[in-house]
Design an enzyme around this catalytic site. Structure first.
Site, PDB file in Angstrom:
ATOM      1  N   ASP A   1       0.863  -1.224  -0.053  1.00  0.00           N
ATOM      2  CA  ASP A   1       0.000  -0.004   0.250  1.00  0.00           C
ATOM      3  C   ASP A   1       0.722   1.309   0.084  1.00  0.00           C
ATOM      4  OD1 ASP A   1      -2.266   1.449  -0.016  1.00  0.00           O
ATOM      5  OD2 ASP A   1      -3.115   0.801   2.124  1.00  0.00           O
TER       6      ASP A   1
ATOM      7  N   GLU B   1       2.731   7.044  -2.557  1.00  0.00           N
ATOM      8  CA  GLU B   1       2.403   7.881  -3.693  1.00  0.00           C
ATOM      9  C   GLU B   1       2.686   9.482  -2.849  1.00  0.00           C
ATOM     10  OE1 GLU B   1      -0.723   4.854  -3.728  1.00  0.00           O
ATOM     11  OE2 GLU B   1       0.013   6.439  -2.320  1.00  0.00           O
TER      12      GLU B   1
ATOM     13  N   ASP C   1      -8.724   3.641  -2.999  1.00  0.00           N
ATOM     14  CA  ASP C   1      -9.899   3.958  -2.196  1.00  0.00           C
ATOM     15  C   ASP C   1     -11.002   4.462  -2.900  1.00  0.00           C
ATOM     16  OD1 ASP C   1      -8.007   3.153  -0.171  1.00  0.00           O
ATOM     17  OD2 ASP C   1      -7.650   5.152   0.531  1.00  0.00           O
TER      18      ASP C   1
END
Length: 770
Positions: free
Chosen positions: A414, A417, A480
């Site tokens: 995960d 970014e 998400d």
């Protein structure tokens, strides 16, 4: 980034220097270099000052031409850049005459006009695909900062796609897109996975070889041009010929890398604890027991963030308060045939025991003054691992290796970014260019560890961030998304867009991540999720086991999970195409039907491989409208037919959706419906749909080798099916056919869908006459 104020003027504070002519041409054996002054050279005095752009063309592989535009070349090399996979010694032909200078690579040529105007064209088969004309290419100074810009012609009726995982309309025309990774969810213009590649339906694609921010204006600032620009003194891009979109993707992935082969077990159903939910071994066991009791096939169980202690992400240590016996728990789960996935990220919170170690050993990104870069978002005092340091890579991988020793099979990588700019890297990388490329390094470290420890073909990630080339380290999921029909549609558009950038596999959170989905949303999303390349039940603040919604959700999940398991012989073939050819498993309609203008904008339906059309239902009442290309298509679920080309409106229950088989397709269905990792050749039923000609259907084993090859030869009066080797207990279903008068090599019986031919063991020939 926009530089102009309408057609005639530049914006305030901007200077643009555009080539005026190809003044000097330097042909070489492997390249063609053009020196292009920004004003016409009419007398010797014009040679004493002024800007000259150097345009060098070369080819890394046939049908691909690279263009390097340089203003000043005296600065240091600014990395990182993606290492390309293609051979740099491709043969080219260079020709220069009084009218033009041309470099040709395979089917593609670049041609510079010689004369009073600047013109650079890309041609294939004697036809101009696109080009750069007057005031298109430019060196620009904007408020004291330097940029290089290119504009390529965008003709009437041509569409542009790609630029990574974007959640708006599939066609990029009219959009401004900055290729810059952000943690922005799936409902905005931001994206987790940015790729500076655009594909057109005009026979070519364009890959900008730049790891930092690339700004695209697609038919926006100049409505008849595709514009891209980067900050600095140099811009490199590659024009990739097709002519078909599939061939463009094959060449793109030959250049930037192809997705790895994935293990068969990864295609089964993944179940997660979800994000902030409360869970321990008892909770996990209750979920797994509940799935088993309801006969819901489960392949992978995923532990999300709170398998570790709060405020210590990541320390790669099980929270002893919740999991006092992780070794025993993992052994008990694996004894049930489950694979185990753990959530990780590349950040080290200050409270983690690894923070002090990473600080002392220099493994964390530092500010120019030497301090560790930190902030309080996501985790208090969070720092970022510096993956440009080989020792830091080994350190990070070593902690993951200890988890593999415990029995963990894969990782959800995960984040990655929000990578800061005000830092210094171990290898001196430029922070702006590393911002996107960081996702590549992060996932590379984890994927290569899994390959080393588990073997090639057994490594798999569930990754959120990506940049150019990161398709080599699958799988990627959408991030998400909102738990709504709108969020479901956004996710689909993002996945289809990413697939047009060379990413072969893709997934999403079934039911959505943000919020608790309405039962109708959850059930509709199940059908979509199990007809995706990879399928995971995951949410943010609520569990995603189906009985939390209603009992019908249990039935829907069972039906579509078992359907996917039976489709594994078909999915295995198209997965192999992703690995060997760079073609996505989930394909926008335009990829399979580039000559059908109705398919150009379609982004609420897709092709699962080359033979199955899937139209997810985005409504509670089951109403769906979708487009069917030419021919007679057959429902996989009901065997009813639809004649195209036309739009169809239908209403479906929660146990159904449009899944249509392409005319003439042969779809193998496996004999096993409770797991994905079985012998995909044994006991298959070949569903043969009406058509003519010859079709070869390959059944691929888990290691990528053909397990069986079936050849189907059809005419108006005869269907012959031949297996290339002994195959155990296979059958043929002639969909929609009547009982034939003559059958050789099998026993025939009439069934609801058509005629079922049960073949004998071994290499056999089935011949149906009548």
């Amino acid at each position: 980034m926009k530089f102009t104020d309408g057609y005639w003027r530049l914006r305030e504070g901007i200077e643009a220097h555009c080539p005026a002519e190809a003044y000097r041409i330097l042909p070489e054996a492997d390249s063609l270099t053009v020196y292009a002054p920004v004003r016409r050279i009419e007398r010797r005095g014009d040679l004493t000052d002024g800007t000259v752009l150097t345009v060098r063309c070369s080819s890394p592989l046939p049908g691909v031409i690279g263009v390097e535009i340089t203003h000043f070349d005296g600065g240091p090399a600014r990395g990182p850049e993606l290492a390309l996979c293609a051979d740099t010694a491709t043969d080219v032909q260079v020709r220069v005459d009084d009218e033009s200078a041309t470099l040709t690579s395979g089917s593609l040529s670049v041609r510079f006009a010689r004369g009073d105007t600047w013109r650079m064209d890309f041609l294939a088969d004697g036809r101009v695909l696109t080009g750069s004309g007057a005031n298109a290419m430019a060196y620009i100074v904007a408020d004291g900062r330097s940029y290089v810009r290119e504009q390529l012609d965008l003709d009437v009726g041509h569409h542009v796609y790609g630029l990574g995982e974007r959640f708006g309309p599939l066609v990029r025309n009219g959009q401004s897109v900055d290729v810059w990774n952000e943690d922005g969810g799936t409902s905005t213009e931001q994206a987790y996975k940015n790729v500076p590649f655009c594909l057109t339906d005009a026979g070519y694609g364009v890959f900008v070889h730049h790891s930092g921010r690339v700004s695209f204006e697609v038919g926006s600032e100049a409505v008849a041009r595709t514009q891209f620009s980067v900050e600095g003194q140099k811009l490199t891009y590659y024009v990739i010929h097709g002519p078909t979109p599939k061939e463009i993707l094959r060449r793109l992935t030959a250049l930037t890398g192809r997705p790895a082969r994935l293990p068969a077990w990864s295609y089964g159903l993944w179940l997660s604890t979800s994000f902030t939910t409360s869970y321990d071994e008892e909770t996990v066991t209750s979920f797994i027991d509940g799935m088993a009791q309801r006969e819901l096939p489960l392949s992978v169980f995923h532990f999300d963030c709170f398998w570790m202690r709060e405020w210590q992400w990541c320390d790669f240590a099980w929270d002893p308060r919740t999991f006092p016996d992780p070794d025993g728990m993992l052994a008990r789960l694996k004894a049930r045939g489950l694979r185990i996935c753990l959530w990780i990220n590349p950040y080290i919170a200050q409270r983690s025991p690894l923070f002090a170690e990473g600080r002392e050993r220099g493994f964390l990104l530092r500010r120019p003054n030497g301090d560790v870069w930190q902030w309080d978002r996501w985790q208090p005092g969070l720092a970022v691992v510096d993956f440009t340091d080989p020792a830091a890579r080994d350190w990070f991988a070593g902690h993951l290796g200890a988890l593999l020793d415990q029995g963990v099979d894969c990782f959800k990588t995960d984040f990655g970014e929000r990578i800061p700019l005000e830092v210094e890297y171990f290898d001196g990388s430029d922070p702006e260019r590393m911002h996107n490329h960081y996702a590549y390094l992060y996932n590379q470290v984890v994927f290569e560890l899994l390959e080393k420890r588990r073997g090639r073909g057994e490594a798999v990630l569930f990754a959120r961030a990506a940049s150019a080339g990161a398709q080599r380290f699958p799988v990627h999921w959408s991030g998400d998304c909102e738990a709504s029909f709108a969020g479901m549609a956004q996710s689909l558009r993002g996945g289809l867009s990413l697939g047009l950038c060379g990413f072969g596999y893709w997934s999403h959170d079934i039911g959505g991540f943000i919020g608790r989905p309405d039962p109708a949303v959850f059930k509709r999303w199940i059908a979509f999720g199990l007809l995706s390349s990879h399928s995971r039940l995951h949410g943010g603040w609520s569990y995603r086991v189906p009985w939390e919604f209603d009992e019908e959700a249990v039935d829907v999940l069972r039906a579509f999970t078992r359907l996917k398991m039976r489709l594994m012989p078909y999915l295995g073939r198209i997965a192999e195409e992703a690995h060997t050819e760079g073609l996505p498993m989930m394909r926008p309609m335009v990829l399979e039907f580039p000559d059908d203008p109705a398919c150009a904008h379609l982004d609420t339906q897709y092709m699962l491989g080359d033979s199955l059309l899937v139209a997810p239902v985005f409504s509670a009442d089951g109403r769906v409208r979708y487009y069917v290309p030419e021919g007679r298509w057959t429902s996989l679920l009901t065997s009813t037919t639809v004649e195209g080309p036309r739009w169809v409106e239908e209403r479906h229950g929660f146990d159904s959706l449009p899944v249509l088989v392409r005319p003439g397709a042969v779809v193998p269905l496996g004999a096993v419906d409770d797991r994905p990792d079985y012998d995909h050749a044994a006991g298959d039923t070949l569903r043969i749909h009406p058509g003519s000609g010859s079709t070869v259907t390959r059944i691929i084993s888990a290691d990528g080798r053909p397990a069986a090859v079936f050849t189907v030869d059809r005419s108006e009066s005869r269907t012959r099916v031949t297996a290339d080797r002994p195959v155990d207990g296979w059958s043929v279903l002639l969909v929609g056919a009547a009982l034939p008068s003559t059958v050789r090599g099998a026993e025939a019986e009439a069934v609801a869908d058509g005629v079922l031919l049960r073949a004998r063991t071994g290499t056999v020939t089935v011949e149906a006459v009548g």
